[in-house]
Design an enzyme around this catalytic site. Structure first.
Site, PDB file in Angstrom:
ATOM      1  N   TYR A 166       0.834  -1.207   0.000  1.00  0.00           N
ATOM      2  CA  TYR A 166       0.000   0.000   0.000  1.00  0.00           C
ATOM      3  C   TYR A 166       0.868   1.258   0.000  1.00  0.00           C
ATOM      4  O   TYR A 166       0.624   2.209  -0.756  1.00  0.00           O
ATOM      5  CB  TYR A 166      -0.906  -0.039   1.223  1.00  0.00           C
ATOM      6  CG  TYR A 166      -1.934   1.058   1.319  1.00  0.00           C
ATOM      7  CD1 TYR A 166      -3.076   1.038   0.530  1.00  0.00           C
ATOM      8  CD2 TYR A 166      -1.780   2.099   2.234  1.00  0.00           C
ATOM      9  CE1 TYR A 166      -4.039   2.037   0.640  1.00  0.00           C
ATOM     10  CE2 TYR A 166      -2.735   3.093   2.358  1.00  0.00           C
ATOM     11  CZ  TYR A 166      -3.860   3.061   1.556  1.00  0.00           C
ATOM     12  OH  TYR A 166      -4.803   4.050   1.670  1.00  0.00           O
ATOM     13  N   LYS A 210       1.002   4.132  -2.871  1.00  0.00           N
ATOM     14  CA  LYS A 210       0.611   5.514  -2.564  1.00  0.00           C
ATOM     15  C   LYS A 210       1.733   6.499  -2.844  1.00  0.00           C
ATOM     16  O   LYS A 210       1.480   7.644  -3.238  1.00  0.00           O
ATOM     17  CB  LYS A 210       0.153   5.601  -1.110  1.00  0.00           C
ATOM     18  CG  LYS A 210      -1.191   4.919  -0.848  1.00  0.00           C
ATOM     19  CD  LYS A 210      -2.277   5.431  -1.776  1.00  0.00           C
ATOM     20  CE  LYS A 210      -3.663   4.969  -1.390  1.00  0.00           C
ATOM     21  NZ  LYS A 210      -4.688   5.440  -2.344  1.00  0.00           N
TER      22      LYS A 210
END
Length: 296
Positions: free
Chosen positions: A160, A164
């Site tokens: 993640y 991001k």
């Protein structure tokens, strides 16, 4: 008083619930016509249709459009529907995302790829579908959804976090390439209550960590006088800005002993006195060349 986004056409991905739903409703409240995107799911887009209906009940204009952000053809079809209905696309909010949280040692490569595919390639697919329209009309506003997990790291979120932070890099370059077309590209890093925070924070704090407290940040990043290349942090009604900075660093002339010298002055390299926010990647080269030539 005229609404900030009167007549603008916005697409919000992953807008069937949570942050995406709040963004869609807030954009509509400010006058935008909203394409409410969500994956079809087991109920064939019922969530997206419910959000679109909610906007319509309050006098706004919206349409539901199911589609998977990992499939470019779906995103192209969504852009085509928006153009067919409203003739333009002004705003894209890349909000769709997934989690597959595990420590890196336990994380499968399939789960790593899946998170990267949804967040990074999902944003690429959506942006690629709207970009020609924004170029042609010489106006566009794009928001990438980044995260503190990418900016600062978070235990158990290597996939993640990598995704991001990749969106920050995408934003930086697209903002440069889009400038002559008045396409402004920004990042939003939201904080909102999740299952993870439920047992860590008191109820009165959780009550403020709602998606609705984040969504005004989206409006600030997409209106006519919006900034570009901003990383806006938002949560609980608070708003901050993150920057990728560059320190002044040091210059080491003797190549033969440069590693030893560098190790000895890493604290000076890290010093934030006089740091800058580079305008483009070339600024690193310029700083280093200027320091080197000044010693010749």
């Amino acid at each position: 008083m005229a609404k900030l986004l009167q007549g603008k056409v916005a697409i919000v991905t992953g807008a069937g619930a949570g942050l995406g739903r709040a963004h869609a409703i807030e954009l509509a409240r400010h006058g935008a016509h909203v394409v409410v995107n969500d994956i079809a799911g087991s109920e064939d887009g019922a969530a997206a249709r419910a959000v679109a209906a909610e906007i319509q009940r309050t006098g706004g204009q919206a349409m539901a459009c199911t589609g998977d952000v990992t499939r470019f053809d779906d995103m192209q079809a969504m852009a085509d529907r928006a153009i067919a209905k409203w003739g333009r696309i002004d705003i894209l909010v890349n909000n769709a995302g997934v989690l597959r949280d595990r420590t890196f040692a336990k994380l499968t490569l399939d789960d790593f790829r899946w998170v990267m595919d949804v967040h990074v390639m999902g944003a690429v697919h959506c942006t690629k579908a709207v970009w020609p329209h924004m170029q042609a009309q010489k106006f566009g506003r794009i928001v990438m959804t980044t995260s503190s997990s990418g900016l600062y790291g978070n235990f158990g979120q290597s996939n993640y976090g990598a995704a991001k932070m990749a969106l920050v890099g995408l934003m930086q370059t697209l903002a440069l390439e889009g400038a002559k077309y008045d396409i402004r590209v920004n990042c939003l890093a939201p904080s909102a209550a999740t299952a993870m925070t439920k047992d860590l924070l008191p109820a009165e704090v959780l009550a403020r960590l709602t998606p609705e407290h984040v969504s005004p940040g989206v409006v600030a990043l997409v209106h006519s006088d919006a900034p570009t290349r901003m990383i806006l942090l938002a949560g609980a009604g608070s708003f901050e800005c993150a920057n990728i900075t560059m320190t002044r660093g040091v210059f080491i002339e003797e190549l033969a002993t440069s590693a030893e010298q560098l190790i000895g002055c890493l604290d000076e390299v890290k010093s934030r006195v006089g740091e800058v926010v580079p305008g483009a990647g070339w600024d690193q080269y310029k700083l280093e060349i200027d320091k080197a030539t000044s010693k010749v």
